[in-house]
Every structure is written in C-alpha cells, then in structure tokens.
Scaffold this active site. Structure first.
Site, PDB file in Angstrom:
ATOM      1  N   ILE A 218       0.738  -1.381  -0.008  1.00  0.00           N
ATOM      2  CA  ILE A 218      -0.091   0.156  -0.033  1.00  0.00           C
ATOM      3  C   ILE A 218       1.075   1.258   0.101  1.00  0.00           C
ATOM      4  CG2 ILE A 218      -1.790   1.233   1.090  1.00  0.00           C
ATOM      5  CD1 ILE A 218      -2.690  -1.547   2.533  1.00  0.00           C
ATOM      6  N   GLU A 259       1.850  -3.878   5.488  1.00  0.00           N
ATOM      7  CA  GLU A 259       0.802  -3.376   4.524  1.00  0.00           C
ATOM      8  C   GLU A 259       1.304  -4.044   3.345  1.00  0.00           C
ATOM      9  OE1 GLU A 259       3.991  -0.264   4.941  1.00  0.00           O
ATOM     10  OE2 GLU A 259       2.851  -1.675   6.246  1.00  0.00           O
TER      11      GLU A 259
END
Length: 347
Positions: A218, A259
């Site tokens: 991300i 992430e």
C-alpha cells in the site's frame, strides 16, 4: 475404566513443571497405571492430563481411556508430538510441513477414536437389547437370575451413555483441531492466508509448474497511520485486503506482513499477470474510504507491485526478485506495477 484424575487447576506453560509434590505423585501414578515409562515427554503429557483438562492433549487421552482401553506408548507419542506442534505454531523455526503432518496425524487419530467409540457404543447397545430380550423370556420363579440380568442391563446402559459422551467429546476435539490448524495458517486481521499458509499452498503444488508471483504494498501507508492512528490503519489494511482478494480471485492472495500482500497466479502469462494486478489497483482506487468517526473521505488508496514469473518449486526464492521490482515501482513514483521483462504499467 481408567478415567479419573486429581485436577489441580489450569497451567499457563505446559513446558514448565512448577508443581507440588502431590501433583508430581499423581503424574507418576498415572504413568504407572498406563504402563508408561516416566520419560520427559511422557511426564509432560501426564502433567497436562492432571492439570489442564481443557487442553487438546488431555481430551485426546480422555477419549481413549473412556472406552476402557489403556494409553499405549505409540498413542502417547502421537498425542504429544501433535500437541507440541500445534502449541508452537507461532514460534520461530517450526517447519510448516512438520506442523501439517502432526496436525493431520492428530485429526486422523481423533477419527480413529471416534470409530472405536462408535463401534463400542453400538456393540454395548446391542448387548443391552439382547439382555432385555432374554429377561422377557425368564419365568418369575428365576428371580435371582432376573435380578442379575437387570443389573447387567443397567451397567450396559451406563456404559453406553459414557461411550455416547465420548463420541461427542471426540467430535468436539476433531473440530477444535481442525479449527486450530486453520487458524494457524490465517492472518487474524484480514482473514487471508498468512506466510505459513502461503508456504502450505506452495507445498501442495507440483514443483516446476509455472506461476506468476506478485508482491503489493500500500502506497504511503505510514502517512495514514501517522495521521489517523493505528486503528484506522488496521481498517484500511482489512479493506484493501478484501478489495485485492475480490479482484484477484480465484488466485491465492496472502498477507505477507504489515501492508504487504503476495499473490500467486497459476496458468497466466506475464501480460495476463500484470493485467490482473493492474485491474486490482484500479478497482481499489475507485473505492471511497471514509473515517468511521467523522465520515471524512480519505485520499484514494493505491499500491505498488512487483511481478516475476517462476515455478512452484522456486516461488519462495522468487520473493526477493519480486520485492526488488516492488521497490523499483516505489522509487519511480508509486502507483505502478513493475513486471520482470516488461515496461512499468502506471495506473
């Protein structure tokens, strides 16, 4: 039956034997009753049985003893090794293949115990019914014999109830083992398979089968955490994981850590793999994420990705190459997909 114990309350660490002399005596007596040598594994198993009745090991032992059988050394070894493997699923240095084998062995053992108890319950029930039929044929003059048979029927019924109870315990144990094994392979936040689960998926496939391997990260996630806090960051990770999994289905999506997500795509070319990951990134950007507390919309969320072509047998080794492509995508401006041998695909 060999069921019956002097329980001293639950323990917090089955590997540390901080026990009173009475508990130690109970453990040694239990091992002697079962004709088991007081070796360290047997002692630990006996300690678990005496002090932690809710644990899987104690329940597996109960399922054996309630049938009237004794605990054999082979059964003790099976229960101990499977219990230790399941207890250490979060520890470092544990091979997933060994954990899977032990989990399967314990599940198979519970199924065998279920069959044993089921057969015993069925036989006991038939025996009780046969006695009842015999009782109907006895004359009133044969009162002593009638009383004996009545007593035997009562004992048979009681044994059948114990065996039915054992069946329920074994079914619960089997479900619990299966759930524990599944939980060990899944990420608690997202519900995706974790690293260990991903490795298990790779172990199922035939070595040499071509696959595409993608790592996604991300973009600017640290800024989200810093600005809105970790609870919001966790919700973003969960929502992004759901979006990627939906877009990439039926391919395997795992949470690699933080992430980062890893996607395993079978039967695709480089261009097809890039198209799948690019479409997932574009679908993610079309979603609107809002703060639960204020309904404020967050900036569009994107990810960067690296993709390599490899084979099932070398997929884990290819992680480093995919990771290098991911960081290339980050350096070149984020929100793009870098594929080994192809020009970057910018969303």
């Amino acid at each position: 039956m060999n069921v019956g114990r002097a329980r001293k309350g639950p323990i917090t660490n089955a590997g540390r034997f901080v026990a009173s002399e009475s508990v130690a005596a109970d453990v040694l007596a239990f091992l002697a009753t079962q004709s088991l040598d007081p070796t360290p594994p047997n002692y630990e198993l006996g300690y678990l049985y005496q002090t932690d009745p809710a644990c899987l090991a104690a329940r597996a032992i109960d399922a054996i003893l309630i049938t009237g059988a004794s605990l054999s050394q082979d059964q003790a070894d099976e229960i101990y090794s499977a219990y230790r493997a399941l207890s250490s699923t979060g520890g470092a240095g544990v091979e997933i293949a060994a954990e899977s084998r032990n989990g399967v062995r314990l599940r198979h053992q519970t199924l065998q115990l279920h069959d044993l108890a089921s057969d015993a319950a069925s036989a006991t029930g038939r025996f009780g019914r046969d006695l009842s039929a015999e009782l109907d044929q006895i004359d009133e003059d044969d009162l002593p014999i009638a009383k004996s048979i009545t007593t035997m029927i009562a004992r048979s019924s009681e044994t059948e109830r114990h065996l039915v109870s054992a069946l329920k315990e074994i079914d619960a144990l089997h479900a619990e083992v299966a759930a524990a094994q599944n939980d060990a392979l899944r990420d608690s936040l997202t519900g995706l398979v974790n690293r260990r689960g991903f490795e298990a998926e790779l172990a199922k496939a035939e070595a040499g089968t071509p696959v595409a391997l993608a790592i996604c990260d991300i973009d600017r996630f640290k800024a989200i955490n810093d600005r809105y806090g970790h609870p919001v960051g966790d919700r973003v990770i969960k929502a992004v994981s759901e979006a990627i999994a939906r877009s990439c289905a039926p391919h395997i999506v795992a949470r690699w850590g933080g992430e980062e997500f890893v996607i395993l795509m079978r039967g695709v070319t480089r261009s097809q793999a890039r198209a799948v990951i690019t479409a997932a990134n574009e679908a993610l950007q079309r979603r609107t994420f809002r703060l639960r507390e204020t309904d404020q919309a967050l900036d569009p969320i994107t990810f960067s990705a690296g993709i390599v072509m490899t084979s099932h047998g070398a997929a884990l080794d290819a992680i480093a190459a995919a990771d290098a492509l991911l960081y290339r995508a980050k350096r070149e401006g984020r929100n793009r997909v870098c594929v080994e041998g192809l020009s970057p695909d910018i969303a």
